[in-house]
Design a protein around this motif. Sequence first.
Motif, PDB file in Angstrom:
ATOM      1  N   PRO A 154       0.803  -1.229   0.000  1.00 38.95           N
ATOM      2  CA  PRO A 154       0.000   0.000   0.000  1.00 38.95           C
ATOM      3  C   PRO A 154       0.834   1.276   0.000  1.00 38.95           C
ATOM      4  CG  PRO A 154      -0.970  -1.608   1.465  1.00 38.95           C
ATOM      5  CD  PRO A 154       0.334  -2.193   1.002  1.00 38.95           C
ATOM      6  N   THR A 155       0.380   2.251  -0.770  1.00 40.56           N
ATOM      7  CA  THR A 155       1.060   3.546  -0.847  1.00 40.56           C
ATOM      8  C   THR A 155       0.173   4.595  -0.171  1.00 40.56           C
ATOM      9  OG1 THR A 155       0.170   3.888  -3.104  1.00 40.56           O
ATOM     10  CG2 THR A 155       2.372   2.919  -2.901  1.00 40.56           C
ATOM     11  N   PHE A 156      -0.687   5.275  -0.918  1.00 44.36           N
ATOM     12  CA  PHE A 156      -1.507   6.313  -0.302  1.00 44.36           C
ATOM     13  C   PHE A 156      -2.492   5.749   0.711  1.00 44.36           C
ATOM     14  CE2 PHE A 156      -5.740   5.750  -1.974  1.00 44.36           C
ATOM     15  CZ  PHE A 156      -5.538   4.997  -3.115  1.00 44.36           C
ATOM     16  N   ALA A 157      -2.807   4.456   0.629  1.00 40.77           N
ATOM     17  CA  ALA A 157      -3.740   3.846   1.576  1.00 40.77           C
ATOM     18  C   ALA A 157      -3.024   3.187   2.751  1.00 40.77           C
ATOM     19  CB  ALA A 157      -4.619   2.819   0.868  1.00 40.77           C
ATOM     20  N   ALA A 158      -1.705   3.245   2.776  1.00 37.00           N
ATOM     21  CA  ALA A 158      -0.968   2.676   3.905  1.00 37.00           C
ATOM     22  C   ALA A 158      -1.325   3.436   5.183  1.00 37.00           C
ATOM     23  CB  ALA A 158       0.531   2.756   3.651  1.00 37.00           C
ATOM     24  N   THR A 163      -2.379  -2.136   6.506  1.00 37.97           N
ATOM     25  CA  THR A 163      -1.104  -2.534   7.075  1.00 37.97           C
ATOM     26  C   THR A 163      -0.903  -4.020   6.823  1.00 37.97           C
ATOM     27  OG1 THR A 163       0.182  -2.782   9.124  1.00 37.97           O
ATOM     28  CG2 THR A 163      -2.227  -2.864   9.329  1.00 37.97           C
ATOM     29  N   VAL A 164       0.335  -4.459   6.797  1.00 36.03           N
ATOM     30  CA  VAL A 164       0.624  -5.877   6.608  1.00 36.03           C
ATOM     31  C   VAL A 164       0.651  -6.635   7.928  1.00 36.03           C
ATOM     32  CG1 VAL A 164       1.902  -5.573   4.460  1.00 36.03           C
ATOM     33  CG2 VAL A 164       3.120  -5.402   6.642  1.00 36.03           C
ATOM     34  N   LEU A 165       0.471  -5.909   9.041  1.00 34.83           N
ATOM     35  CA  LEU A 165       0.557  -6.527  10.369  1.00 34.83           C
ATOM     36  C   LEU A 165      -0.825  -6.694  10.989  1.00 34.83           C
ATOM     37  CD1 LEU A 165       3.580  -4.496  11.823  1.00 34.83           C
ATOM     38  CD2 LEU A 165       3.619  -6.647  10.534  1.00 34.83           C
ATOM     39  N   ASP A 166      -1.000  -7.783  11.747  1.00 34.00           N
ATOM     40  CA  ASP A 166      -2.259  -7.986  12.456  1.00 34.00           C
ATOM     41  C   ASP A 166      -2.202  -7.325  13.825  1.00 34.00           C
ATOM     42  OD1 ASP A 166      -0.775  -9.660  14.160  1.00 34.00           O
ATOM     43  OD2 ASP A 166      -1.508 -11.515  13.227  1.00 34.00           O
ATOM     44  N   GLU A 167      -3.221  -7.533  14.635  1.00 38.09           N
ATOM     45  CA  GLU A 167      -3.296  -6.870  15.935  1.00 38.09           C
ATOM     46  C   GLU A 167      -2.194  -7.328  16.896  1.00 38.09           C
ATOM     47  OE1 GLU A 167      -6.116 -10.389  15.753  1.00 38.09           O
ATOM     48  OE2 GLU A 167      -5.623  -8.646  14.500  1.00 38.09           O
ATOM     49  N   ASN A 168      -1.550  -8.445  16.578  1.00 40.76           N
ATOM     50  CA  ASN A 168      -0.445  -8.940  17.406  1.00 40.76           C
ATOM     51  C   ASN A 168       0.920  -8.553  16.855  1.00 40.76           C
ATOM     52  OD1 ASN A 168      -2.191 -10.350  19.260  1.00 40.76           O
ATOM     53  ND2 ASN A 168      -2.486 -11.896  17.655  1.00 40.76           N
ATOM     54  N   GLY A 169       0.917  -7.719  15.807  1.00 46.96           N
ATOM     55  CA  GLY A 169       2.181  -7.285  15.226  1.00 46.96           C
ATOM     56  C   GLY A 169       2.831  -8.309  14.320  1.00 46.96           C
ATOM     57  N   GLN A 170       2.073  -9.306  13.889  1.00 49.75           N
ATOM     58  CA  GLN A 170       2.589 -10.339  12.996  1.00 49.75           C
ATOM     59  C   GLN A 170       2.069 -10.112  11.580  1.00 49.75           C
ATOM     60  OE1 GLN A 170       4.808 -12.654  14.301  1.00 49.75           O
ATOM     61  NE2 GLN A 170       4.569 -11.333  16.112  1.00 49.75           N
ATOM     62  N   LEU A 171       2.807 -10.591  10.587  1.00 52.81           N
ATOM     63  CA  LEU A 171       2.330 -10.475   9.209  1.00 52.81           C
ATOM     64  C   LEU A 171       1.014 -11.225   9.039  1.00 52.81           C
ATOM     65  CD1 LEU A 171       5.447 -10.914   6.886  1.00 52.81           C
ATOM     66  CD2 LEU A 171       4.263  -8.807   7.447  1.00 52.81           C
ATOM     67  N   THR A 172       0.077 -10.617   8.334  1.00 55.75           N
ATOM     68  CA  THR A 172      -1.215 -11.266   8.110  1.00 55.75           C
ATOM     69  C   THR A 172      -1.059 -12.451   7.160  1.00 55.75           C
ATOM     70  OG1 THR A 172      -1.790  -9.885   6.209  1.00 55.75           O
ATOM     71  CG2 THR A 172      -2.389  -9.061   8.409  1.00 55.75           C
ATOM     72  N   ASP A 173      -1.984 -13.392   7.258  1.00 56.30           N
ATOM     73  CA  ASP A 173      -1.949 -14.551   6.368  1.00 56.30           C
ATOM     74  C   ASP A 173      -2.100 -14.127   4.917  1.00 56.30           C
ATOM     75  OD1 ASP A 173      -1.624 -16.279   8.498  1.00 56.30           O
ATOM     76  OD2 ASP A 173      -3.762 -16.763   8.665  1.00 56.30           O
ATOM     77  N   GLU A 174      -2.943 -13.116   4.659  1.00 50.61           N
ATOM     78  CA  GLU A 174      -3.136 -12.651   3.288  1.00 50.61           C
ATOM     79  C   GLU A 174      -1.843 -12.084   2.720  1.00 50.61           C
ATOM     80  OE1 GLU A 174      -5.416 -12.485  -0.100  1.00 50.61           O
ATOM     81  OE2 GLU A 174      -6.076 -13.241   1.840  1.00 50.61           O
ATOM     82  N   THR A 175      -1.099 -11.359   3.545  1.00 52.37           N
ATOM     83  CA  THR A 175       0.197 -10.841   3.096  1.00 52.37           C
ATOM     84  C   THR A 175       1.121 -11.990   2.725  1.00 52.37           C
ATOM     85  OG1 THR A 175       0.000  -8.866   4.498  1.00 52.37           O
ATOM     86  CG2 THR A 175       2.213  -9.489   3.775  1.00 52.37           C
ATOM     87  N   LEU A 219       8.985  -7.234  -5.422  1.00 56.81           N
ATOM     88  CA  LEU A 219       8.192  -6.776  -4.287  1.00 56.81           C
ATOM     89  C   LEU A 219       8.726  -5.430  -3.836  1.00 56.81           C
ATOM     90  CD1 LEU A 219       6.287  -7.045  -1.790  1.00 56.81           C
ATOM     91  CD2 LEU A 219       8.179  -8.277  -0.663  1.00 56.81           C
ATOM     92  N   ALA A 220       7.849  -4.410  -3.803  1.00 56.32           N
ATOM     93  CA  ALA A 220       8.235  -3.085  -3.326  1.00 56.32           C
ATOM     94  C   ALA A 220       7.446  -2.756  -2.065  1.00 56.32           C
ATOM     95  CB  ALA A 220       7.984  -2.033  -4.401  1.00 56.32           C
ATOM     96  N   GLY A 221       8.088  -2.031  -1.150  1.00 59.55           N
ATOM     97  CA  GLY A 221       7.489  -1.792   0.159  1.00 59.55           C
ATOM     98  C   GLY A 221       6.423  -0.727   0.204  1.00 59.55           C
ATOM     99  N   GLY A 222       6.255   0.046  -0.882  1.00 56.73           N
ATOM    100  CA  GLY A 222       5.249   1.099  -0.882  1.00 56.73           C
ATOM    101  C   GLY A 222       5.510   2.122   0.213  1.00 56.73           C
ATOM    102  N   HIS A 223       4.442   2.548   0.879  1.00 56.29           N
ATOM    103  CA  HIS A 223       4.562   3.570   1.919  1.00 56.29           C
ATOM    104  C   HIS A 223       4.394   2.994   3.323  1.00 56.29           C
ATOM    105  CE1 HIS A 223       3.481   7.051  -1.077  1.00 56.29           C
ATOM    106  NE2 HIS A 223       4.514   6.325  -1.457  1.00 56.29           N
ATOM    107  N   LEU A 224       4.606   1.703   3.461  1.00 52.57           N
ATOM    108  CA  LEU A 224       4.603   1.099   4.791  1.00 52.57           C
ATOM    109  C   LEU A 224       5.750   1.674   5.613  1.00 52.57           C
ATOM    110  CD1 LEU A 224       4.119  -2.673   3.853  1.00 52.57           C
ATOM    111  CD2 LEU A 224       2.329  -1.048   4.524  1.00 52.57           C
ATOM    112  N   HIS A 225       5.576   1.742   6.933  1.00 54.68           N
ATOM    113  CA  HIS A 225       6.635   2.230   7.800  1.00 54.68           C
ATOM    114  C   HIS A 225       7.766   1.210   7.868  1.00 54.68           C
ATOM    115  CE1 HIS A 225       8.561   3.561  11.629  1.00 54.68           C
ATOM    116  NE2 HIS A 225       8.265   4.747  11.118  1.00 54.68           N
ATOM    117  N   VAL A 226       8.955   1.666   8.183  1.00 54.89           N
ATOM    118  CA  VAL A 226      10.115   0.780   8.261  1.00 54.89           C
ATOM    119  C   VAL A 226       9.855  -0.376   9.218  1.00 54.89           C
ATOM    120  CG1 VAL A 226      11.259   2.190  10.041  1.00 54.89           C
ATOM    121  CG2 VAL A 226      12.626   0.676   8.593  1.00 54.89           C
TER     122      VAL A 226
END
Length: 309
Positions: free
Chosen positions: A113-117, A148-160, A174-181
Amino acid sequence: MALGENGGNRDPEVAALLKGAVDLHVHSGPSVMPRILDHEEAQAQAEEAGFAAILFKDHYYPGMSHAQMLEKAYPDRKVRLFSGVALNNPSGGINRYAVDHNIKLGGKIVWMPTFAAKNHIEKYAAKSKDALAFPSTREKMVEPTPLTVLDENGQLTDETKMCLDLIAEGDILLAGGHLHVTEQVPLFEEAKRRGVKKMMINHPTYLIDCTDQDMADFAAMGVYLEHSISMFIENARTKMFDGADLKRFIEAGTVDKTVLGSDLGLTQAPPPVEGYREIVRMLLDLQYSEADIRKMTSTNAASLLGIEV
């Protein structure tokens, strides 16, 4: 000598270095955001300058169909055209279906995600100096759902993870878009574990909050660092860095893992090819060799597209 002071005498050298350039970040139109040129004009200008390839990036739609139709419409033009999909709300957010369609239609890149991150939206709402450089759409659109690529526990989501598997299978970028570091570190670590071979972080010092050490760590992981030319050149409203900054960023990530993409097509800024001319002059003034300049403006990007230049 000040940077660019001798630039006029370097026109032939600059022109020669643009032959075979590869731009992975062209913001031409049509777009819901204002643009100074369309895809055909971007193709024509890149062809005239001798570019090997350009890649159209739109935050709202995948551009593979435009790329393929333009190549068919202008068969004598040698510049190759590519695109990909940004996993924003219009493409369904972070979802395997958009990634699968992108690959099957010849897409070469998936941007997270970029503008929707969530990171982008929060910085924009807080009126961050970085976020204010981001353009608005011509007309007001439906408010984006933060992604975000993270779930409520701070882990990568299954969909990601399923998206990463498809990217690995398709052997695309794979490009990181506007996700935070803090999101991109686990993203790329998991991507590498799942077999993704081509990885890139977009403008790591804009919105993403990368430190020099972060950039060094990403490069050591095999992730390329794409710096936006639009943020270094004069007469661009997005300018926020200078030549000294560029040199520091390159040293942090190394020449071998640095990609310079124009991030141009925006209003109140030069067109993409002119941006390349200016950044090459800057690199020459910074005493980079022609071989290193070609890596950062051509061959590193070409390797991520899987093409020869």
